[in-house]
Design an enzyme around this catalytic site. Structure first.
Site, short mmCIF file in Angstrom:
data_model
loop_
_atom_site.label_atom_id
_atom_site.label_comp_id
_atom_site.label_asym_id
_atom_site.label_seq_id
_atom_site.Cartn_x
_atom_site.Cartn_y
_atom_site.Cartn_z
N GLU A 79 0.82 -1.22 0.00
CA GLU A 79 0.00 0.00 0.00
C GLU A 79 0.85 1.26 0.00
O GLU A 79 0.36 2.35 0.36
CB GLU A 79 -0.94 0.01 1.22
N HIS A 98 -2.77 1.81 8.57
CA HIS A 98 -3.84 1.17 7.82
C HIS A 98 -4.17 -0.14 8.53
O HIS A 98 -3.26 -0.89 8.88
CB HIS A 98 -3.37 0.90 6.39
N HIS A 100 -7.36 -3.48 9.06
CA HIS A 100 -8.59 -4.13 8.59
C HIS A 100 -9.45 -4.40 9.84
O HIS A 100 -10.00 -5.49 9.99
CB HIS A 100 -8.28 -5.46 7.90
N TYR A 119 -21.18 12.43 18.49
CA TYR A 119 -20.37 13.64 18.22
C TYR A 119 -18.90 13.33 18.00
O TYR A 119 -18.17 14.10 17.37
CB TYR A 119 -20.57 14.66 19.35
N HIS A 161 -12.50 -3.28 2.37
CA HIS A 161 -11.07 -3.36 2.67
C HIS A 161 -10.74 -3.03 4.12
O HIS A 161 -10.39 -3.91 4.88
CB HIS A 161 -10.34 -2.44 1.67
N TYR A 214 -10.33 21.56 23.07
CA TYR A 214 -10.54 20.45 24.00
C TYR A 214 -9.20 19.83 24.41
O TYR A 214 -8.27 19.77 23.61
CB TYR A 214 -11.42 19.39 23.32
P1 13P Z 1 1.13 -5.24 3.20
O1 13P Z 1 1.57 -6.39 4.11
O2 13P Z 1 1.73 -5.32 1.84
O3 13P Z 1 1.34 -3.93 3.90
O4 13P Z 1 -0.42 -5.42 2.95
C1 13P Z 1 -1.28 -5.54 4.03
C2 13P Z 1 -2.58 -4.86 3.76
O5 13P Z 1 -3.28 -4.59 4.70
C3 13P Z 1 -2.98 -4.57 2.36
O6 13P Z 1 -4.10 -3.78 2.33
#
Ligand code: 13P
Length: 219
Positions: A79, A98, A100, A119, A161, A214
């Site tokens: 990514e 990032h 999941h 809120y 995703h 805040y």
């Molecule tokens: P990578 O291990 O290549 O970072 O991929 C993991 C991932 O969450 C892809 O969306």
């Protein structure tokens, strides 16, 4: 010849951040990645497909901004384009994670943004946490969709995703990812009981104004 000293502090923080995401239940296996800005003109990113427990500072990959990605071993996160484009377009952002994470991803699979049902959606910078359109992971198309969903925001969902969360530091971005997951969980539970009331523009404007002052002011 004088050797160039590279501080390992940001690399260690990226490893700690991935482990924090793992221990908090926001990532499983090798899903997810993290990065932070590096001076001058580049960023550090976690390697592809390495689970947090196996990450070391030596496996963190250096990436340039603005030029084609170098071929490196280990390979950078698949990514890297999303991370790259955020650093290029958003100069105040210093770190990105990032995940999941379960509830946020469940909403993203329904291609649902998180509206102002609570809120606290203001933690992401506005009156909703948008869901970006779907594109294959690791593509420029996905990065383009993510950039548009992140306009004026520090977090978004990615359709079918997961989640992107931005911050000044890797731990700051991770804490925002945790807030997004908690909001997604509350929203999923509220949806099971009917349609939650949504705060209107004016109510959210008041919240966003209050958020400006805040918390603790540390001089
Ligand atoms: P990578 O291990 O290549 O970072 O991929 C993991 C991932 O969450 C892809 O969306």
């Amino acid at each position: 010849m004088e050797s160039i000293h590279i501080s390992t502090a940001p690399l260690a923080e990226l490893v700690r951040t991935m482990q924090y995401l793992d221990h908090s239940g926001l990532t499983t296996g090798s899903a997810g990645n993290a990065s932070c800005r590096a001076d001058p003109g580049g960023f550090w990113i976690t390697p592809s497909a390495v689970p947090p427990g196996a990450l070391t500072t030596a496996s963190i990959v250096a990436m340039p901004l603005g030029s084609p990605a170098p071929v490196s071993t280990p390979r950078p996160s698949s990514e890297w384009r999303m991370h790259h484009d955020i650093y290029r377009e958003r100069p105040k952002i210093g770190a990105i994670v990032h995940t999941h994470s379960t509830y946020a991803t469940a909403l993203a699979c329904r291609r649902k943004s998180i509206p102002a049902f609570h809120y606290m959606v203001a933690v992401a910078g506005g009156n909703s946490i948008r869901c970006a359109a779907y594109a294959t992971f690791g593509t420029q198309e996905l990065s383009d969709y993510a950039m548009s969903a992140l306009s004026g925001r520090e977090a978004c969902l990615l359709a079918n995703h997961g989640v992107l969360a931005l911050g000044i530091t890797p731990m700051g971005a991770a804490k925002l990812a945790l807030e997004v997951e908690e909001l997604a969980k509350q929203y999923c539970i509220a949806l099971q009981q009917g349609d939650p009331a949504i705060l209107d523009e004016e109510q959210m404007r008041d919240v966003l104004k209050k958020f400006e002052s805040y918390g603790q002011r540390i001089e």
